[in-house]
Design a protein around this motif. Sequence first.
Motif, PDB file in Angstrom:
ATOM      1  N   ALA A   1       0.831  -1.210   0.000  1.00 41.40           N
ATOM      2  CA  ALA A   1       0.000   0.000   0.000  1.00 41.40           C
ATOM      3  C   ALA A   1       0.865   1.259   0.000  1.00 41.40           C
ATOM      4  O   ALA A   1       0.526   2.259  -0.642  1.00 41.40           O
ATOM      5  CB  ALA A   1      -0.932  -0.007   1.202  1.00 41.40           C
ATOM      6  N   VAL A   2       1.999   1.220   0.721  1.00 45.57           N
ATOM      7  CA  VAL A   2       2.924   2.362   0.698  1.00 45.57           C
ATOM      8  C   VAL A   2       3.458   2.564  -0.719  1.00 45.57           C
ATOM      9  O   VAL A   2       3.539   3.701  -1.222  1.00 45.57           O
ATOM     10  CB  VAL A   2       4.085   2.146   1.687  1.00 45.57           C
ATOM     11  CG1 VAL A   2       5.176   3.194   1.473  1.00 45.57           C
ATOM     12  CG2 VAL A   2       3.577   2.203   3.127  1.00 45.57           C
ATOM     13  N   ALA A   3       3.809   1.452  -1.375  1.00 39.62           N
ATOM     14  CA  ALA A   3       4.285   1.545  -2.754  1.00 39.62           C
ATOM     15  C   ALA A   3       3.209   2.128  -3.669  1.00 39.62           C
ATOM     16  O   ALA A   3       3.503   2.935  -4.561  1.00 39.62           O
ATOM     17  CB  ALA A   3       4.711   0.164  -3.254  1.00 39.62           C
TER      18      ALA A   3
ATOM     19  N   GLY B   1      -1.661   2.273   6.775  1.00 39.21           N
ATOM     20  CA  GLY B   1      -1.778   2.436   8.223  1.00 39.21           C
ATOM     21  C   GLY B   1      -2.600   1.326   8.853  1.00 39.21           C
ATOM     22  O   GLY B   1      -2.251   0.807   9.926  1.00 39.21           O
ATOM     23  N   VAL B   2      -3.712   0.961   8.204  1.00 42.49           N
ATOM     24  CA  VAL B   2      -4.548  -0.134   8.706  1.00 42.49           C
ATOM     25  C   VAL B   2      -3.752  -1.435   8.711  1.00 42.49           C
ATOM     26  O   VAL B   2      -3.768  -2.194   9.688  1.00 42.49           O
ATOM     27  CB  VAL B   2      -5.813  -0.268   7.850  1.00 42.49           C
ATOM     28  CG1 VAL B   2      -6.588  -1.525   8.244  1.00 42.49           C
ATOM     29  CG2 VAL B   2      -6.698   0.968   8.007  1.00 42.49           C
ATOM     30  N   SER B   3      -3.043  -1.699   7.620  1.00 44.84           N
ATOM     31  CA  SER B   3      -2.247  -2.925   7.521  1.00 44.84           C
ATOM     32  C   SER B   3      -1.133  -2.951   8.558  1.00 44.84           C
ATOM     33  O   SER B   3      -0.819  -4.000   9.132  1.00 44.84           O
ATOM     34  CB  SER B   3      -1.646  -3.054   6.118  1.00 44.84           C
ATOM     35  OG  SER B   3      -2.647  -3.073   5.137  1.00 44.84           O
ATOM     36  N   PHE B   4      -0.524  -1.783   8.801  1.00 46.37           N
ATOM     37  CA  PHE B   4       0.536  -1.715   9.799  1.00 46.37           C
ATOM     38  C   PHE B   4      -0.012  -2.041  11.194  1.00 46.37           C
ATOM     39  O   PHE B   4       0.616  -2.770  11.967  1.00 46.37           O
ATOM     40  CB  PHE B   4       1.164  -0.321   9.799  1.00 46.37           C
ATOM     41  CG  PHE B   4       2.247  -0.151  10.823  1.00 46.37           C
ATOM     42  CD1 PHE B   4       3.504  -0.708  10.626  1.00 46.37           C
ATOM     43  CD2 PHE B   4       2.006   0.562  11.994  1.00 46.37           C
ATOM     44  CE1 PHE B   4       4.505  -0.560  11.589  1.00 46.37           C
ATOM     45  CE2 PHE B   4       3.002   0.714  12.951  1.00 46.37           C
ATOM     46  CZ  PHE B   4       4.256   0.145  12.744  1.00 46.37           C
ATOM     47  N   GLY B   5      -1.196  -1.495  11.510  1.00 50.02           N
ATOM     48  CA  GLY B   5      -1.816  -1.813  12.794  1.00 50.02           C
ATOM     49  C   GLY B   5      -2.100  -3.292  12.927  1.00 50.02           C
ATOM     50  O   GLY B   5      -1.857  -3.898  13.986  1.00 50.02           O
TER      51      GLY B   5
END
Length: 235
Positions: free
Chosen positions: A108-110, A136-140
């Motif tokens: 998602a960052v990419a 951000g959701v994935s990181f959480g």
Amino acid sequence: MSEPDPLGTVHFGVGCVAVLAGLAALLSRKGQVWHRASGTIFAIAMLGLALSGLWLSLARDILFTVFLSGIAGHAVLTSWAAARRQALLSIFLARWSGLVSGGLCLGAVAGGLLAASSPEGTLNDLPPEAFYLLAGVSFGLCVLDLFYARNTSPQRVSWLSRHLWRMGFAFFLATGIFFFGNNHVLPEVLRTPWVLSTPVLAVVVWTVFYALRTRFGPWLSTLRASVPVGNDAGR
């Protein structure tokens, strides 16, 4: 990647099943037969929704919904694994789900960087911030996955709250996509912001309430039992 003709119809159909089954699970008493049955149907339908959505996204080159489908599928699978924690697949998912959520975060960052570097400043007609939100959701999810993987013998409150809030999160995605993305099937009189947002907000409130009650309910009960009441408080 080609798109089979009936896939869009199948995607919409399993989405409707997911919303109805999720509603049945939400309204039924937790732990009872009807709740477990409707929850199982919801989980299967959500996996079908995530997989068909992933296929459609790849066929149509929509990177944003590739990650959205991945997040929805990840939430359902890890929620199921928490409730069926003794199964071999559940143990595997509990140990390695952080790799999937971490990969979704990086992807998602990419996507956000691609959107920012494009001449229009968008990707799939979305700004970079939309992709960074998914990141951000994935990181959480990844952080919570890693903490859960370290706990080799999770207490009941830990796996139950993980199961509950992730199913609620998946249901939030399903209702949001249905009521804001496919509301053309509803009568025009129902297609107002208040009517469309009410089911989605209800899922959020329900999830937050039960997640907090599951996580902190035992602690509050212990605290309440330790506080003197009546005449004992003045002795």
